[in-house]
Design an enzyme around this catalytic site. Structure first.
Site, PDB file in Angstrom:
ATOM      1  N   SER A 113     -48.472 -60.019   1.681  1.00 18.34           N
ATOM      2  CA  SER A 113     -48.321 -58.850   0.814  1.00 18.34           C
ATOM      3  C   SER A 113     -47.154 -57.969   1.292  1.00 18.34           C
ATOM      4  O   SER A 113     -46.020 -58.445   1.385  1.00 18.34           O
ATOM      5  CB  SER A 113     -49.640 -58.081   0.766  1.00 18.34           C
ATOM      6  OG  SER A 113     -49.615 -57.137  -0.255  1.00 18.34           O
ATOM      7  N   HIS A 157     -54.861 -62.634  -4.763  1.00 17.78           N
ATOM      8  CA  HIS A 157     -53.820 -62.184  -3.837  1.00 17.78           C
ATOM      9  C   HIS A 157     -53.999 -62.903  -2.497  1.00 17.78           C
ATOM     10  O   HIS A 157     -53.067 -63.488  -1.953  1.00 17.78           O
ATOM     11  CB  HIS A 157     -53.989 -60.669  -3.661  1.00 17.78           C
ATOM     12  CG  HIS A 157     -52.827 -59.960  -3.033  1.00 17.78           C
ATOM     13  ND1 HIS A 157     -51.515 -60.342  -3.212  1.00 17.78           N
ATOM     14  CD2 HIS A 157     -52.786 -58.862  -2.230  1.00 17.78           C
ATOM     15  CE1 HIS A 157     -50.725 -59.512  -2.543  1.00 17.78           C
ATOM     16  NE2 HIS A 157     -51.479 -58.618  -1.930  1.00 17.78           N
ATOM     17  N   ASP A 180     -47.994 -64.307  -0.845  1.00 19.79           N
ATOM     18  CA  ASP A 180     -48.028 -63.411  -2.007  1.00 19.79           C
ATOM     19  C   ASP A 180     -47.337 -62.075  -1.717  1.00 19.79           C
ATOM     20  O   ASP A 180     -47.973 -61.005  -1.748  1.00 19.79           O
ATOM     21  CB  ASP A 180     -49.442 -63.186  -2.522  1.00 19.79           C
ATOM     22  CG  ASP A 180     -49.454 -62.944  -4.037  1.00 19.79           C
ATOM     23  OD1 ASP A 180     -48.509 -63.401  -4.708  1.00 19.79           O
ATOM     24  OD2 ASP A 180     -50.381 -62.297  -4.550  1.00 19.79           O
TER      25      ASP A 180
END
Ligand SMILES: *[C@@H]1O[C@H](CO)[C@@H](O)[C@H](O)[C@H]1NC(C)=O
Ligand SMILES: *[C@@H]1O[C@H](CO)[C@@H](O)[C@H](O)[C@H]1NC(C)=O
Length: 499
Positions: A168, A279, A194
Site C-alpha cells: 500500500s 487490498h 497493491d
C-alpha cells in the site's frame, strides 16, 4: 447486520481512507511540489520515529540503529546474505497487522535461499490521517535509504542485495527509499503490493514508486475498483512487471457476501477484513509464492482483462509471461509490462489457464441459443461439466474463443466431452413431436455442427486440436454427448481400422 447498515459502515470506513484531511485539501492528486516543500521546511528530528527491526533466530523483532554496529551483530545480521525489508502501509489503529508476521515467517521458511528479514516499522507516522501519512512516505523513504547507505559504509553490504517489499503506502515508501539512495547504482529489487492509489494515481514517476527506483521493480495490483473516482490501489503500471490478478480491480472471495465467513475467522474485525480483503490479497498472493514452491502462478502479457477472458493472451514468447511473486523472473525493460492471470479465492491461489477455440458451422439462418457444458479428461484428473455460455447464441459459422481456468492440474488433456445442455426451444419441440407422433420420422438435424476444438494450455504452452471421435456423425443435438479426441490420434486410429 442487514445489508443497508453494512453498506453504510463500509462507505464510512472507505471514506475515512480517502477523506481529505482537516485542512480541507481536495481529493484530487495535488501537485507534489507543494507537499515536498512543506516537508523540507519542517525540521526532521534526528532520532527517527521509524524503527528498523531484524528477525534473526527468533521471530521477535530486534531493533537496529544507524551507527550501532553492536546492535547489527546482536540482531544476527549476516552480511553475506541478501536483505529483504518489509514496509507496511497506512494504519487505522496503530497496530502492526497480522500479515506482516505471516510474511516474515514465509520469507524465513526457505532453507535453500536464506535471507536477512527486516521490517520498517513507521507505524507512528503511518497512523495519521491518510493525507499526512502520504506526506510522511517521502521522509520514511529517506530514512530507509540512510540505513541502507550506512550498511554499505559500515559492513560493505551492497545495495544490490536489498529487496524492499512495500504494501500500500509502503510501496511508495520503497520507491522514495530507492530514489533517495544517491550514487549511480540502485538497490536490487522493489516489490509493490497493491501500491496505494489515492494522491499517487497519475503523479509523475519521482512522486511515487517507479521503475527507476531499483534494478528491478514488480508490483501486484489487487484492489483498483473505483469508488467516488478513487481506488484504494493504484491502477497505472509502475514497475517493470505489473501483475493484475483477476483484472486487478477486485478479488474472488472478497465479496461482501463472504462477510459471514470472515466473521467466523476474524470476529468483530470482519468488516475491516472484508474491506481490506482485496487490498491485502496482494500480500497473500506473494506469501503463497513463497510457501508453495511447486505451484507458482503464471501471468500473461495482455492489453486488458477483456482480451484475457477471451483466452487471447496465453503466450510466453519473448518474455510475455512471468511468475507472480517472490520468484518472478527479474527482467528489467524500458516499458512496463501489464500481466494478467486468474486466481482461486484462497491459497493455493494457482489456476491452470486454457484457451478454447470452438468453430461452429450453423446451417440455420438464425443464431441458435445454447448452453453447453464440457468435461475435460486429462492424464491425471478430469473436470466435469464446465458450463459455457455463448453470448447471443451461436451465430453462423463463427469461431468462439474463451478462457477456461481449472483449479487442479489435470495433466495432458486427452478427451473433451461436449454436451448441449438443451436450448429450451429445441428440446421441447422435439419431445412434443416425438410424443405426438411416436412412429413419425426422426427429428430433423439441428443444423449445428462442431468440427474442431483448438486448445492452448497456458502453463505448458501446448497446443492441441480435437476432432469428433465419430467422424460419421458430427451433428450436435440437444442433450446428447459428443466426444472429441486429439485429431492426430484419430487419424492414426482410422488408418489402423482401414488396414
Ligand atoms: C552467513 O551466511 C552464510 C551463507 O549462508 C553462512 O555460510 C554463514 O555461516 C552465515 N554466518 C553466520 C554468522 O551465521
Ligand atoms: C456456413 O458454412 C457452411 C459450410 O461451410 C455453409 O453451408 C453455410 O451456408 C454457412 N452458413 C452461413 C449462414 O453462412
Amino acid at each position: 447486520m442487514d445489508t443497508s447498515r453494512l453498506s453504510v459502515t463500509i462507505l464510512l470506513v472507505l471514506s475515512t481512507f480517502i477523506q481529505p484531511n482537516a485542512h480541507g485539501q481536495s481529493l484530487e492528486p495535488e501537485p507534489f511540489g507543494r507537499r515536498t516543500r512543506a516537508l523540507e521546511t519542517s525540521k526532521t528530528p534526528h532520532e527517527t520515529k521509524t524503527r528498523f527491526l531484524l528477525f534473526g533466530e527468533t521471530h521477535r523483532g530486534c531493533q537496529i540503529q544507524i551507527d550501532r554496529l553492536d546492535r547489527l551483530q546482536e540482531c544476527g545480521f549476516n552480511s553475506s546474505l541478501p536483505l529483504v525489508m518489509i514496509i507496511h502501509g497506512w494504519s487505522v489503529n496503530g497496530i502492526l497487522e497480522n500479515w506482516i508476521w505471516q510474511l516474515v515467517a514465509a520469507l524465513k521458511s526457505q532453507p535453500a535461499q536464506p535471507v536477512n528479514v527486516g521490517l520498517v516499522d513507521w507505524i507512528a507516522l503511518a497512523q495519521n490521517h491518510y493525507t499526512i501519512a502520504v506526506r510522511n512516505t517521502r521522509l520514511v523513504g529517506k530514512e530507509v535509504a540512510a540505513l541502507l547507505r550506512w550498511l554499505e559504509e559500515s559492513v560493505q553490504f551492497s545495495r544490490s542485495h536489498v529487496h524492499l517489499i512495500g504494501y500500500s503506502l509502503g510501496a511508495h515508501v520503497s520507491g522514495f527509499a530507492g530514489s533517495s539512495m544517491g550514487g549511480t547504482r540502485k538497490i536490487g529489487r522493489i516489490t509493490g503490493l497493491d501500491p496505494a492509489g489515492p494522491l499517487f494515481e497519475g503523479s509523475s514517476p519521482g512522486d511515487r514508486l517507479s521503475p527507476d527506483d531499483a534494478d528491478f521493480v514488480d508490483a501486484i495490483h489487487t484492489f483498483t475498483r473505483e469508488y467516488m473516482g478513487l481506488s484504494v490501489g493504484i491502477k497505472q503500471p509502475l514497475g517493470h512487471y505489473d501483475f493484475y490478478p483477476n483484472g486487478g480491480s477486485f478479488q474472488p472471495g472478497c465479496h461482501f457476501l463472504e462477510l459471514y465467513r470472515h466473521i467466523a475467522q476474524h470476529g468483530l474485525n470482519a468488516i475491516t477484513q472484508t474491506i481490506k480483503c482485496s487490498h491485502e490479497r496482494s500480500v497473500h498472493l506473494f506469501i503463497d509464492s513463497l510457501l508453495h514452491a511447486g505451484t507458482q502462478s503464471t501471468a500473461y502479457l495482455c492489453r486488458d482483462m477483456d482480451s484475457f477472458s477471451q483466452g487471447l493472451c496465453l503466450s510466453c514468447k519473448k518474455g510475455r509471461c512471468n511468475t507472480l511473486g517472490y520468484h518472478v523472473r527479474q527482467e528489467p525493460q524500458s516499458k512496463s509490462k501489464r500481466l494478467f492471470l486468474v486466481t482461486r479465492a484462497q491459497s493455493p491461489f494457482k489456476v491452470y489457464h486454457y484457451n478454447f477455440k470452438i468453430q461452429f458451422i450453423n446451417q440455420r439462418e438464425k443464431p441458435t441459443e445454447t448452453i453447453f457444458t464440457m468435461s475435460l479428461l486429462g492424464t491425471k484428473e478430469k473436470m466435469q461439466k464446465i458450463p459455457i455460455t455463448l453470448d447471443k447464441g451461436v451465430a453462423s459459422n463463427k469461431t468462439y474463443s474463451f478462457l477456461i481456468t481449472l483449479e487442479a492440474d489435470i495433466g495432458e488433456l486427452v478427451m473433451i466431452k461436449f454436451w448441449w445442455e438443451s436450448s429450451a426451444g429445441w428440446a421441447n419441440v422435439w419431445d412434443t413431436v416425438q410424443t405426438i407422433i411416436p412412429w413419425g420420422p426422426r427429428p430433423p438435424d439441428s443444423g449445428l455442427l462442431l468440427k474442431t476444438i483448438r486448445v492452448k494450455a497456458g502453463e505448458t504452452q501446448q497446443r492441441m486440436t480435437f476432432c469428433p471421435e465419430n467422424t460419421d456423425d458430427i451433428q450436435l443435438r440437444p442433450t446428447q454427448e459428443k466426444r472429441f479426441v486429439k485429431c492426430e490420434l484419430k487419424s492414426k486410429n482410422s488408418k489402423q481400422k482401414i488396414r
